[in-house]
Design an enzyme around this catalytic site. Structure first.
Site, short mmCIF file in Angstrom:
data_model
loop_
_atom_site.label_atom_id
_atom_site.label_comp_id
_atom_site.label_asym_id
_atom_site.label_seq_id
_atom_site.Cartn_x
_atom_site.Cartn_y
_atom_site.Cartn_z
N LEU A 23 40.74 44.99 47.64
CA LEU A 23 40.39 44.35 48.91
C LEU A 23 39.17 45.01 49.55
CD1 LEU A 23 43.97 43.88 50.45
CD2 LEU A 23 42.69 42.33 48.95
N HIS A 27 37.99 40.16 52.35
CA HIS A 27 39.42 39.83 52.44
C HIS A 27 39.93 40.07 53.86
CE1 HIS A 27 39.08 40.89 48.05
NE2 HIS A 27 39.73 39.75 47.97
N GLN A 51 43.82 34.07 34.37
CA GLN A 51 42.47 33.63 34.74
C GLN A 51 41.37 34.53 34.19
OE1 GLN A 51 43.52 33.99 39.09
NE2 GLN A 51 41.34 34.39 39.27
N GLY A 136 38.34 31.75 50.38
CA GLY A 136 36.94 31.99 50.75
C GLY A 136 36.02 30.95 50.11
N ASP A 139 33.92 31.50 46.47
CA ASP A 139 34.33 30.90 45.20
C ASP A 139 34.49 29.40 45.45
OD1 ASP A 139 34.52 33.30 43.58
OD2 ASP A 139 36.12 33.85 44.96
N SER A 174 32.02 41.03 47.36
CA SER A 174 32.81 40.68 46.17
C SER A 174 33.40 41.97 45.61
CB SER A 174 31.89 40.06 45.11
OG SER A 174 32.49 40.12 43.85
O1 PAF Z 1 40.13 34.34 44.43
C1 PAF Z 1 41.03 35.07 43.98
O2 PAF Z 1 41.18 36.22 44.35
C2 PAF Z 1 41.96 34.52 42.91
O3 PAF Z 1 41.30 33.62 42.08
C3 PAF Z 1 43.24 33.88 43.48
C4 PAF Z 1 42.94 32.66 44.32
C5 PAF Z 1 44.00 34.90 44.30
C6 PAF Z 1 44.14 33.43 42.34
O4 PAF Z 1 44.48 34.48 41.50
#
Ligand code: PAF
Length: 273
Positions: A23, A27, A51, A136, A139, A174
């Site tokens: 974070l 965030h 992911q 956010g 992205d 980021s």
């Molecule tokens: O943006 C992110 O941090 C991630 O892609 C999310 C939305 C928490 C999903 O894992």
């Protein structure tokens, strides 16, 4: 702030901010925005294996648990949910497919990435049943896909888009920025400069050209793509597209950075035509 390991310990109806940890002030701004929406603010930290394209990337993803707890607490999170992988992905969990917008731009370089994002987000929504969820704008492709996921499957859930938070030189915050060396960090400002130049351009084609030219002047930055898109459907924008957005992605010594900026929504890019 209460730390919980299972969504079963949490009531429905919160304002939810999902994260993967590491974070930072970006965030914290999402948590603070959540706090303005209601008293019950849940943040989750779950580094979603689905992911990441490969195990090396997953391994390299920064993990700063103690700092994360402090940032969440200070920014007003009332419940921090740290789910175990078995809660999110029990056996036979149904995987979601992001669809065509998940296969272009970020989806080209990161095969399966957005399928992993929509799968985890839908699991988080199913387990928690929030009233609102905040994502956010940085992205932007992810935000667009999550909005359509919610429209299709979570009709009573409100998705709130939060503005990108930037350093004073324009670099978007980021979790990846901490992997930049000092010289890469300076070079990274090229992204914001290119987006700002696009915004100043008189039309879509000069905006595209400016972005290319500015990126080409920074030898450390390896541009992957820069484009002006229709922000509603990610199609290539024309001068008559009402909602244009500039998007950029590229690499700085192996660190992938992305950013985007809305162009003047009502009058075209620079508002001077
Ligand atoms: O943006 C992110 O941090 C991630 O892609 C999310 C939305 C928490 C999903 O894992």
């Amino acid at each position: 702030m209460k730390i919980v390991n299972s969504a079963a310990e949490l009531d429905d109806g919160c304002t939810f901010v999902p994260t993967m940890g590491a974070l930072h002030a970006g965030h914290a701004s999402l948590f603070k925005l959540a706090k303005t929406k209601g008293d019950f603010v849940v943040a989750s930290i779950f580094v979603n294996p689905l992911q990441f394209e490969n195990s090396k990337d997953l391994e390299l993803y920064p993990r700063t648990p103690d700092r994360d707890i402090e940032i969440a607490r200070e920014a007003g999170v009332t419940h921090l949910w740290l789910p175990h992988v078995s809660e999110i992905y029990p056996e036979n969990v149904t995987k979601k497919v992001a669809g065509p917008i998940g296969e272009i731009y970020e989806g080209v370089n990161r095969a399966g990435h957005f399928d992993g994002v929509v799968t985890v987000v839908s699991r988080l929504f199913d387990l928690l049943t929030p009233a609102q969820a905040i994502f956010g704008e940085k992205d932007f492709q992810q935000l667009t896909l999550i909005k359509s996921l919610a429209k299709e499957s979570y009709k009573s859930l409100e998705i709130i888009a939060a503005q990108t938070i930037r350093e004073s030189d324009g670099l978007a915050l980021s979790s990846r920025n901490i992997r930049l060396s000092q010289s890469d960090r300076i070079a990274a400002t090229v992204i914001y400069r290119a987006l700002a130049a696009a915004q100043e351009s008189e039309n879509v084609s000069s905006a595209r050209e400016s972005m290319h030219q500015i990126c080409a002047q920074e030898p450390l930055f390896k541009l992957d793509y820069s484009e002006i898109i229709n922000e509603e459907n990610f199609e290539i924008a024309t001068d008559s597209t009402s909602k244009q957005r500039a998007i950029i992605a590229g690499w700085l010594n192996g660190v992938r950075l992305i950013d985007n900026m809305q162009m003047n929504p009502s009058t075209g890019i620079a508002g001077v035509r």
